[in-house]
Design an enzyme around this catalytic site. Structure first.
Site, short mmCIF file in Angstrom:
data_model
loop_
_atom_site.label_atom_id
_atom_site.label_comp_id
_atom_site.label_asym_id
_atom_site.label_seq_id
_atom_site.Cartn_x
_atom_site.Cartn_y
_atom_site.Cartn_z
N GLU A 152 33.61 42.61 43.54
CA GLU A 152 33.76 40.99 43.82
C GLU A 152 34.29 40.71 42.41
OE1 GLU A 152 30.65 36.95 43.30
OE2 GLU A 152 29.80 38.93 42.62
N HIS A 153 34.03 41.22 41.27
CA HIS A 153 34.75 41.25 39.82
C HIS A 153 35.23 42.31 39.42
CE1 HIS A 153 31.42 37.90 40.13
NE2 HIS A 153 32.69 37.07 39.76
#
Length: 397
Positions: free
Chosen positions: A330-331
């Site tokens: 996601e990040h």
């Protein structure tokens, strides 16, 4: 709180062991799907009355009304702390500038003599925005959803958020909704809110598409209504928060530790991974986590989530990028000397943060990019939320 953490040598593992090492926490609760199905059915059959009954059952409170009045929204905006109002304004300007530049443009082309083909973009209406409750008001999520919806031209922007212990939505969240152009707000949360947005009730308009993060119940409800022809489309699949950091010996170990904790503190099933080619850095990051985590307000959550974190020694930062592409975080944070060059090889990630001065929290709040991102490996096929997600594409010839 003793947190036992250790570094693992990637090259010393077999292919199956490597896959197991990167496996995400199990995102499953026994009976969850059946419970959500029952809630959605009750909302469809019972409408507003069932929404109020379910809110009493799950939240233990009885809101005075399902819908927040326009007077309440304005009062919340008028009573907003001036410093917070300024922070919302600054963040909104950056978010709006970035998302305005990303607006899809209609176009027309003559593909043969006398034959013109055209693509036009139209806003979706109504759209439903879900803002989770919990221990902190998610003002930033209101901005991340409402601003691109406005830019896309959506005229009916419907927001939902669960009531607090006082039976009301947090005033700061209501103020942000008013300032960002939300047209209607409902005080209902969880799977029942998703059901109301997807199917409509006496007072709730049926929404064309649903947006926003949530817990396992919300995520399951979004999946179910998206598969129902009578339901609604959704923004993207989602699961627990996650971050993967690639760092070399030049990185500040304390800064890396904070970046790992910024997602680990979200919940006990959040995942944090460090890939590094430097043994000393890995040891220093682990030492910083063991010192800092017990001091934080969410230390109990961190103790559980960090126990499932991974500290992986790789042979090179290039190998780390390759591993990251397979994991699809996601990040993704690249805190190395050659961060920009490494970023050219990134293929699968929700949002990428480059260099020593770009903490993940910057994107969560005010850099301008969107923090609604695909998790659980869905970054292989989905991207960050943008203005185009609030529009549909139609072709003409």
């Amino acid at each position: 709180m003793p947190i036992e953490l250790q570094t693992i040598q990637w090259s010393g593992l077999g292919a199956d062991e490597q896959q197991r090492l990167l496996r995400r926490p199990v995102f499953d609760q026994p009976g969850l799907a059946e419970s959500v199905t029952d809630i959605l059915r009750r909302v469809q059959d019972g409408g507003d009355a069932e929404l109020l009954a379910l809110t009493r059952q799950f939240d233990g409170v009885s809101p005075a009304a399902l819908e927040v009045t326009q007077e309440e929204l304005q009062a919340a905006a008028d009573g907003l702390d001036p410093e917070l109002r300024e922070a919302i304004r600054d963040a909104s300007e950056r978010i709006e500038a970035f998302h305005r530049a990303d607006l899809p443009r209609s176009s027309r082309l003559e593909t043969a003599p006398g034959l013109s083909c055209e693509v036009r973009y139209h806003s979706l209406d109504p759209v439903g925005l879900y803002i989770p409750g919990g221990s902190a008001p998610l003002i930033s999520t209101v901005l991340m959803l409402a601003i691109p919806a406005q830019l896309a031209g959506c005229t009916e922007i419907i927001m939902w958020s669960p009531p607090g212990k006082d039976g009301r939505i947090c005033g700061e969240v209501l103020a942000a909704a008013r300032l960002c152009g939300v047209t209607r707000v409902f005080c209902v949360g969880g799977a029942l809110a998703i059901g109301a947005m997807a199917y409509g009730t006496e007072s709730v308009p049926r929404c064309a598409k649903l947006f926003g993060p949530g817990n396992a119940w919300v995520t399951e409800a979004k999946q179910q209504v998206s598969q129902d022809p009578l339901g609604a489309a959704v923004d993207m699949p989602a699961g627990p928060s996650e971050v993967l950091v690639i760092a070399d010996g030049a990185a500040d170990p304390v800064a890396v530790a904070w970046d790992l904790m910024s997602q680990a503190e979200h919940g006990p099933d959040s995942q944090s991974i460090l890939l590094t080619d430097d043994d000393a850095l890995a040891a220093q990051v682990i030492e910083a986590l063991q010192e800092l985590a017990p001091q934080l307000p969410r230390s109990a959550i961190l103790e559980r989530s960090l126990s499932a974190s991974r500290f992986i020694r790789v042979d090179s930062v290039e190998e780390a990028v390759s591993i990251s592409n397979g994991y699809a975080p996601e990040h993704l944070i690249i805190n190395t000397e050659n961060a920009a060059a490494l970023a050219a090889s990134v293929r699968n990630a929700g949002s990428v943060f480059l260099g020593p001065w770009t903490p993940e929290s910057l994107g969560d709040y005010c850099s301008g990019t969107n923090h609604v991102l695909p998790t659980y490996g869905w970054a292989r096929s989905h991207g960050a939320l943008g203005t185009g997600d609030f529009m549909r594409r139609m072709t003409f010839q």
